[in-house]
Every structure is written in C-alpha cells, then in structure tokens.
Design an enzyme around this catalytic site. Structure first.
Site, mmCIF file in Angstrom:
data_model
loop_
_atom_site.group_PDB
_atom_site.id
_atom_site.type_symbol
_atom_site.label_atom_id
_atom_site.label_comp_id
_atom_site.label_asym_id
_atom_site.label_seq_id
_atom_site.Cartn_x
_atom_site.Cartn_y
_atom_site.Cartn_z
ATOM 1 N N TYR A 80 2.219 8.350 23.190
ATOM 2 C CA TYR A 80 3.716 8.345 22.615
ATOM 3 C C TYR A 80 3.948 6.780 22.804
ATOM 4 C CZ TYR A 80 8.683 8.659 22.104
ATOM 5 O OH TYR A 80 9.799 8.670 21.679
ATOM 6 N N ASP A 223 8.966 -10.792 1.832
ATOM 7 C CA ASP A 223 8.632 -9.285 1.549
ATOM 8 C C ASP A 223 7.041 -9.415 1.148
ATOM 9 O OD1 ASP A 223 7.716 -6.910 0.445
ATOM 10 O OD2 ASP A 223 9.448 -6.604 -0.655
ATOM 11 N N ARG A 389 9.835 1.576 -15.530
ATOM 12 C CA ARG A 389 10.660 0.420 -15.040
ATOM 13 C C ARG A 389 11.533 -0.153 -15.920
ATOM 14 N NH1 ARG A 389 9.804 0.905 -9.342
ATOM 15 N NH2 ARG A 389 11.500 2.350 -10.020
ATOM 16 N N PHE A 455 15.969 7.934 -11.276
ATOM 17 C CA PHE A 455 14.844 7.913 -11.723
ATOM 18 C C PHE A 455 13.751 8.697 -10.880
ATOM 19 C CE2 PHE A 455 12.547 5.177 -8.814
ATOM 20 C CZ PHE A 455 13.707 4.635 -8.306
HETATM 21 C C1 LIG Z 1 6.385 -0.836 -2.426
HETATM 22 C C2 LIG Z 1 7.528 -1.935 -2.126
HETATM 23 C C3 LIG Z 1 8.212 -1.931 -1.140
HETATM 24 C C4 LIG Z 1 8.531 -0.462 -0.369
HETATM 25 O O1 LIG Z 1 7.261 -0.122 0.303
HETATM 26 P P1 LIG Z 1 7.105 1.635 0.981
HETATM 27 O O2 LIG Z 1 6.113 1.411 1.620
HETATM 28 O O3 LIG Z 1 6.819 1.907 -0.699
HETATM 29 O O4 LIG Z 1 8.349 1.935 1.088
HETATM 30 C C5 LIG Z 1 8.999 -3.103 -0.716
HETATM 31 N N1 LIG Z 1 8.714 -4.206 -1.425
HETATM 32 C C6 LIG Z 1 7.817 -4.267 -2.408
HETATM 33 C C7 LIG Z 1 7.760 -5.519 -3.082
HETATM 34 C C8 LIG Z 1 7.283 -3.155 -2.677
HETATM 35 O O5 LIG Z 1 6.040 -3.315 -3.698
#
Ligand SMILES: *Cc1c(COP(=O)(O)O)cnc(C)c1O
Length: 482
Positions: A80, A223, A389, A455
């Site tokens: 853990y 991201d 999309r 969706f």
């Molecule tokens: C898929 C994705 C996410 C979210 O990721 P998950 O692991 O599916 O929650 C966030 N940002 C981008 C650009 C993605 O392609």
C-alpha cells in the site's frame, strides 16, 4: 534506423514487432452486425466488443503490451505504501520527462481533475490550443472557462500544414492584452491535439508559447497523453530535430512547461497516469488531492503491475522504431483513402485516421449527427467500430439548441502495436465501398438523451429505414462479387 529502411517503411508499412500472444476477433456477417448496432441503439460505445471485428473506437488502454513489460509486471512489489515499484516508476518518469516531482493518478482524466482542483477558481480562464472532452469537463466543473487559441489552419480538414496543433501567437498576444494573469488559471498545451485529428504542435511553437507565458506570469501545463506521436512528428517534420534522439526531444519539450501530465493508457503502453511538476509547493498541494481521490501517494489508483509496465512502456516510447509505427500506419491509411477521394483529415496525424463526415455525407444536416450516422454505417458494412467526434459529442447550449461542432469526424483510432497491415487494408476497402454508396446513408435522432456526456450513453435511432437499404445494397454487391 538506417535511412534506406526508413524510406521503405514509409511506402510500405511493416510491423516492427511480432505477436507472441494473440486474441481471437469475430467477423460477424452483415445481418448480425445490423442487429448488433440496432441493439446498441446506434451508439458505437454501447456495442459489445465480441460483436466488433476491428475496434477503432479509441487508443485508450488498448495498446498492446510488450514481452518486456509483462516480464516487468511480475516483479511488482505489492504494498500500500512505499513499494519498490513506485520508486522505479517515479525514477523512470522524472528522468525521462525531466521534471523533478511526480504524482501518480489512475488515468489521464484523474490528472486533469487534480490539476483543475488545484489551479482553477470560479471564472478563471484556461487558454489552450484546443480542448479535449475530459479536460474541458473538469475545468468547467471547477467553474472555469476554456478558450481556444488554435491556428486557423488547425480547423481546416484538408491541409498540408505539418503542425496543425500550433497556437496562434497573435491570438495569444491579444489574449494577454485582454486578460491579466490573475484572470488566467493556466495555459494548457495538448500534444497531438486529439479532437482535431491527432495533429501535432511544433517544438518551436511550444517554445514561443511557454516563453510568452513566463513573461506574462502564467503557469503552463502540457497534456502529454499523445506526446508519443507528437515526438515522431517533431523528429521527421521539424528542421533541426532529424538527428536528435527521441529521449532528448522528450526532455527538452517537457521542460518547457511547469506541469506535465499524461494518460499512460496512451503514453506508456499500459494503464494509469501521472503528473510531473517543477514547483514543490504546488506538488504538496496536489499531493492531498491524490490521497483524497486516487489512492495513497505510492500508487495513486494504479495496480503495481501496471506501474511496472508503464515504467518499461515509457522507456520503449523513447525508441524511434516503436513510436514511428502508429503514424506510419495512419499515414498509409490516410493516403490510400485520399487516392480514392474519400474525405479524411490531412495530413495524417497520430492517434488514428479521421473521416470527414461533413463531406462524406453532405446531405445529412448537423442536427442529425452525420458523424454518428456514418459510424453506424461503417460498422454495418465492416464490423469496424469508430467513434463519433462531432455534434453528438458536444453539450447542448443553455437554451436547449444544438451546439454544432467545428468538425464532424469519425475517428478510426489505430491502437499502438495492435493492427496488422491487412487489417488496415480491409478497413480501407470497406470505407471505399461505403463512400461509393454514401447516398444511402441517412441521419440519426435521439430516443433517449442524457444530460451530461450524452455521447457515452445516448440512445439513437435512424431517421428512416436507410440502414435496411444499406444492408440490402451491401448484400447485392458482395453476393454478385463472390
Ligand atoms: C485520452 C486523453 C485524455 C484522458 O486520458 P484517459 O486516460 O482516457 O482518462 C486526456 N487528454 C488527451 C489529449 C487524451 O487523448
């Protein structure tokens, strides 16, 4: 890889891996497929995977793992708190991405939740190149506002612009004139911009944007969920990067930002996610949210086996041979479809091949969900599951009217290391047939419409008996042929 081999691969995609374990997939006949999509209320999310031949819904969590990853998973240290596995993952992530503090989270959207909770206050703004569904939901949930500063070229379906995910620097300069840093939560850059076709951002643009943010006193977030594909494009499309190892590009790119988060369901060939950041104070603040929403700090909602697999998967993602496969296969699919005049997003990006439903079925109005309708038609004629999309994936305006999407796309994701070239050729073949018979495709309407993320669970029906006619034509054509 040597140049001759690389050139060959671009013309004739070749799998640089071999199957060790395989999964059986089912190719139902057209009547069974029609029945299955009807039962799934014309929503490809609601299809059962056993009824799907090629699952091109998403690249999330469905990339193939390697033997090395599976081997590593066996040494997972189950604890853990304080497991050896966590420290291995922490070391891999911080050294590969080059930011010092690491927080684990169970997937990409969980990272978004934590970052939004820590940084978004009501009515603050988050500028970005382009939004992603889950990102936007988390920012809105915290009372924030999302603004998009994508270059105009990014929203052109057909283009030969190599970096359609770039931020418009003029729009950014105007933005900073309009809003003070107190009004801005952070600026977010999405590598491999998902919703506009997996389109990359250039290193140069990311550098210019982050420099401006630094000057303006605005925090920057990357991201990196689709960074893998973006790295490939920087290396092959951007001047000055041809000879740079992927690991160097990765580190230099990530280090431009204050915070980097990723979904390991995409970047890492496993299942999980994580955040790395430069600021210790912010790290301490986010820590509390990890424990509250994800799990203890040394697993963050992930299984230790997956954590071991991510550490190895990220290292594999530093190999050009590995990360070039997705974009090369996608490029091949895009080019084959273009040869037959099928409207697709160009140039080929990462993530998958995107059909442009607005040109594919121009006779269907956006209120009748052309991309959703096309996705059901493609499933009926091929057993391939894609994802809508477009307008269906949007949220209605407050007055109840439809918010029409910028683009109406059917995304055919190519999960990494999963499909062979013959799978791609099959998809191309069926899409071409469907394009020739596109006049038969009709629209969809909701029979049950959920209020949020409609969706995922929405139930729909065809606006006429067009699907029946499509099945009939399909049988006529193929029975004649065989
Ligand atoms: C898929 C994705 C996410 C979210 O990721 P998950 O692991 O599916 O929650 C966030 N940002 C981008 C650009 C993605 O392609």
């Amino acid at each position: 890889m040597k140049r001759i081999e690389m050139k060959y691969l671009k013309e004739q995609p070749l799998e640089l891996h071999k199957p060790k374990v395989v999964s059986k997939i089912n190719l139902l006949d057209v009547d069974e497929r029609y029945k299955a999509i009807t039962k799934a209320t014309n929503n490809t999310f609601l299809l059962r995977n056993e009824d799907v031949f090629l699952d091109m819904l998403t690249d999330s969590g469905v990339n193939a793992s390697s033997d090395e990853q599976l081997a590593a998973s066996m040494r997972a240290d189950e604890a853990y708190a304080g497991s050896k596995t966590f420290y291995r993952l922490e070391k891999a992530v911080t050294s590969l991405l080059g930011l010092p503090y690491f927080l684990p989270a169970h997937q990409g959207r969980a990272c978004e939740h934590i970052i939004s909770r820590a940084l978004v206050k009501p009515n603050t703004r988050t500028p970005m190149n382009y939004h992603f569904t889950t990102t936007k939901s988390h920012i809105l949930a915290m009372g924030g506002i999302v603004d998009e500063l994508i270059i105009d070229e990014g929203l052109k379906i057909q283009s030969d612009y190599p970096f359609k995910g770039n931020v418009d620097l003029k729009k950014l300069d105007d933005y900073f004139k309009k809003y003070s840093k107190e009004e801005i939560a952070f600026l977010r850059i999405e590598a491999g911009t998902n919703l506009i076709g997996g389109q990359p951002i250039s290193f140069e643009n990311a550098k210019a944007v982050t420099e401006r943010c630094k000057k303006a006193g605005v925090m920057t977030v990357l991201d990196a969920s689709l960074l893998q594909d973006n790295l490939y494009f920087i290396k092959v499309r951007e001047k000055g990067f041809e000879n740079k190892p992927i690991s160097e590009i990765t580190k230099e790119f990530c280090q431009l930002f204050d915070i980097v988060y990723f979904s390991a369901r995409k970047f890492g060939f496993a299942k999980g996610g994580g955040i790395v950041l430069k600021d210790e104070k912010l790290y301490n603040k986010m820590k509390e949210f990890v424990v509250m929403y994800e799990g203890f700090l040394t697993y963050g909602g992930m299984s230790t086996r997956e954590m071991e697999m991510i550490a190895v998967g990220l290292e594999e993602s530093m190999e050009f041979d590995v990360i070039s496969q997705g974009p090369i296969f996608i490029d091949y699919m895009v080019n084959e479809l273009v040869k037959h005049k099928v409207p697709v997003v160009t140039p080929g990006g990462g993530l998958g091949c995107h059909l442009d439903a607005r040109s594919f079925v121009p006779h269907i109005k956006q209120e009748e969900y052309p991309a959703g309708a096309l996705a059901t038609a493609l499933y009926i004629v091929s057993g391939i599951r894609g994802m809508e999309r477009g307008t269906l994936s949007e949220v209605r305006n407050p007055d109840g009217t439809e918010k029409l999407a910028d683009m109406e796309l059917v995304r055919l994701a190519i999960p990494r290391r999963v499909f062979t070239l013959s799978h791609i050729n099959y998809a191309v073949d069926r899409i071409i047939w469907l394009y020739k018979n596109r006049d038969l495709i009709g629209g969809l309407k909701f029979t049950r419409e959920p209020e949020t993320l409609r969706f995922f669970f929405g139930e729909l029906a065809p606006t006429s008996n067009w699907q029946e006619k499509l099945v009939k034509k399909f049988k006529e054509d193929f029975l004649n042929k065989y």
